[in-house]
Design an enzyme around this catalytic site. Structure first.
Site, PDB file in Angstrom:
ATOM      1  N   ASP A   1      99.963  60.498  72.092  1.00 43.29           N
ATOM      2  CA  ASP A   1      98.853  60.066  72.980  1.00 43.29           C
ATOM      3  C   ASP A   1      99.321  58.863  74.096  1.00 43.29           C
ATOM      4  OD1 ASP A   1      98.903  58.101  71.534  1.00 43.29           O
ATOM      5  OD2 ASP A   1      96.568  58.430  70.756  1.00 43.29           O
TER       6      ASP A   1
ATOM      7  N   ASP B   1     103.431  46.109  64.029  1.00 48.83           N
ATOM      8  CA  ASP B   1     101.955  46.249  63.454  1.00 48.83           C
ATOM      9  C   ASP B   1     102.154  46.649  61.817  1.00 48.83           C
ATOM     10  OD1 ASP B   1     103.634  48.720  63.634  1.00 48.83           O
ATOM     11  OD2 ASP B   1     102.210  49.597  65.081  1.00 48.83           O
TER      12      ASP B   1
ATOM     13  N   GLU C   1      95.746  52.078  70.612  1.00 47.89           N
ATOM     14  CA  GLU C   1      95.414  53.446  70.983  1.00 47.89           C
ATOM     15  C   GLU C   1      94.903  53.630  72.465  1.00 47.89           C
ATOM     16  OE1 GLU C   1      96.158  55.511  68.884  1.00 47.89           O
ATOM     17  OE2 GLU C   1      95.242  55.453  66.937  1.00 47.89           O
TER      18      GLU C   1
ATOM     19  N   HIS D   1     100.311  55.844  72.574  1.00 51.36           N
ATOM     20  CA  HIS D   1     100.143  54.448  71.982  1.00 51.36           C
ATOM     21  C   HIS D   1     101.467  53.857  71.837  1.00 51.36           C
ATOM     22  CE1 HIS D   1      99.909  56.576  68.203  1.00 51.36           C
ATOM     23  NE2 HIS D   1     100.528  55.537  67.635  1.00 51.36           N
TER      24      HIS D   1
END
Ligand code: GLP
Length: 256
Positions: free
Chosen positions: A132, A63, A139, A134
């Site tokens: 979380d 990314d 996400e 990801h």
């Protein structure tokens, strides 16, 4: 999924580096999927110190932030250059990182996917994990079939990454990330997680249901995943004694 729990991050990173070094030595043309983030630092430090031959290795990063140039100190281009590429003999033209300044982002993303396929697919994909769950910048509620595309960061991820930028308002809102489907196409996924703020995400990813609310949980559907944890990140796993027993009793041919 193989879960390897080590006493601390340094020991886990050392073992993960041994796994990757084995891949590079066995297959000097390997295609590696690379990740960024604090978690990868001890691993890249180990790899850089190993003096491996990277000349024929191809890499694809997960990314990059949209809207910041490669020279920006917080771009993932800079991260990779500073923490790995400048320490090894990799050929610059064999390293691939999403272009945060791409004009036509959907077309750029399609080309990235094609380039990965043309390289023969990814042999080993490195992954960190967000608090979380990801992976890459996929996400929560990302499509589990997604391909490389633009995503909007959650306020939590921007807050988590503000420590690198100095302040939260400097963290870009958008990113280009390999999709979850892209990640699942890799032949081997290697996930690293250290520290207690990853413990919940890891427990859900490994032992919870497969759900886009924890994107890493999709790795349960992948045939070959190795997870390297320190004690703190493993703290909430229900079966951690079993994982330890399995690792300690591996047959010789399976040892890293
Ligand atoms: C970012 C990256 C992820 C990384 C995550 C965790 O969101 N895009 O690839 O796994 O941060 O980062 P850290 O290792 O710094 O906790």
């Amino acid at each position: 999924m193989e879960i390897i729990i080590q006493p601390n991050a340094a020991a886990a990173a050392r073992l993960a580096a041994r796994l990757l070094a084995g891949v590079i030595r066995k297959n000097p043309d390997a295609v590696l999927g690379l990740a960024t983030g604090g978690t990868t630092l001890p691993l890249y430090g180990e790899l850089a110190a190993m003096k491996l031959d990277w000349r024929k290795i191809t890499t694809f990063n997960l990314d990059e932030y949209v809207g910041i140039p490669p020279q920006h100190p917080q771009s993932y281009h800079s991260f990779m250059r500073e923490n790995l590429f400048r320490h090894i003999n990799i050929a610059a033209k064999k390293t691939n990182i999403p272009d945060g300044l791409a004009g036509d982002i959907p077309a750029w993303c399609e080309r990235y996917e094609k380039k990965i396929r043309a390289a023969g697919g990814i042999d080993v994909q490195l992954l960190g994990i967000g608090a979380d769950g990801h992976i890459g910048f996929n996400e929560q509620t990302s499509s589990l079939a997604s391909r490389t595309r633009i995503k909007t960061l959650t306020p939590q991820t921007r807050k988590d990454n503000a420590r690198f930028f100095g302040s939260e308002d400097q963290v870009p809102h958008h990113v280009i990330t390999m999709g979850i489907g892209t990640i699942l196409d890799a032949r081997h996924c290697v996930l690293l997680a250290f520290g207690k703020n990853k413990a919940r995400a890891i427990a859900e990813a490994v032992e919870g249901p497969v759900t886009s609310m924890n994107p890493a949980s999709v790795l349960q559907l992948h045939p070959k995943v190795t997870v390297f944890l320190d004690e703190a990140a493993a703290a909430k796993l229900k079966l951690k004694d079993y994982y330890r027993w399995v690792f300690d009793n591996k047959p010789d041919w399976q040892k890293i």
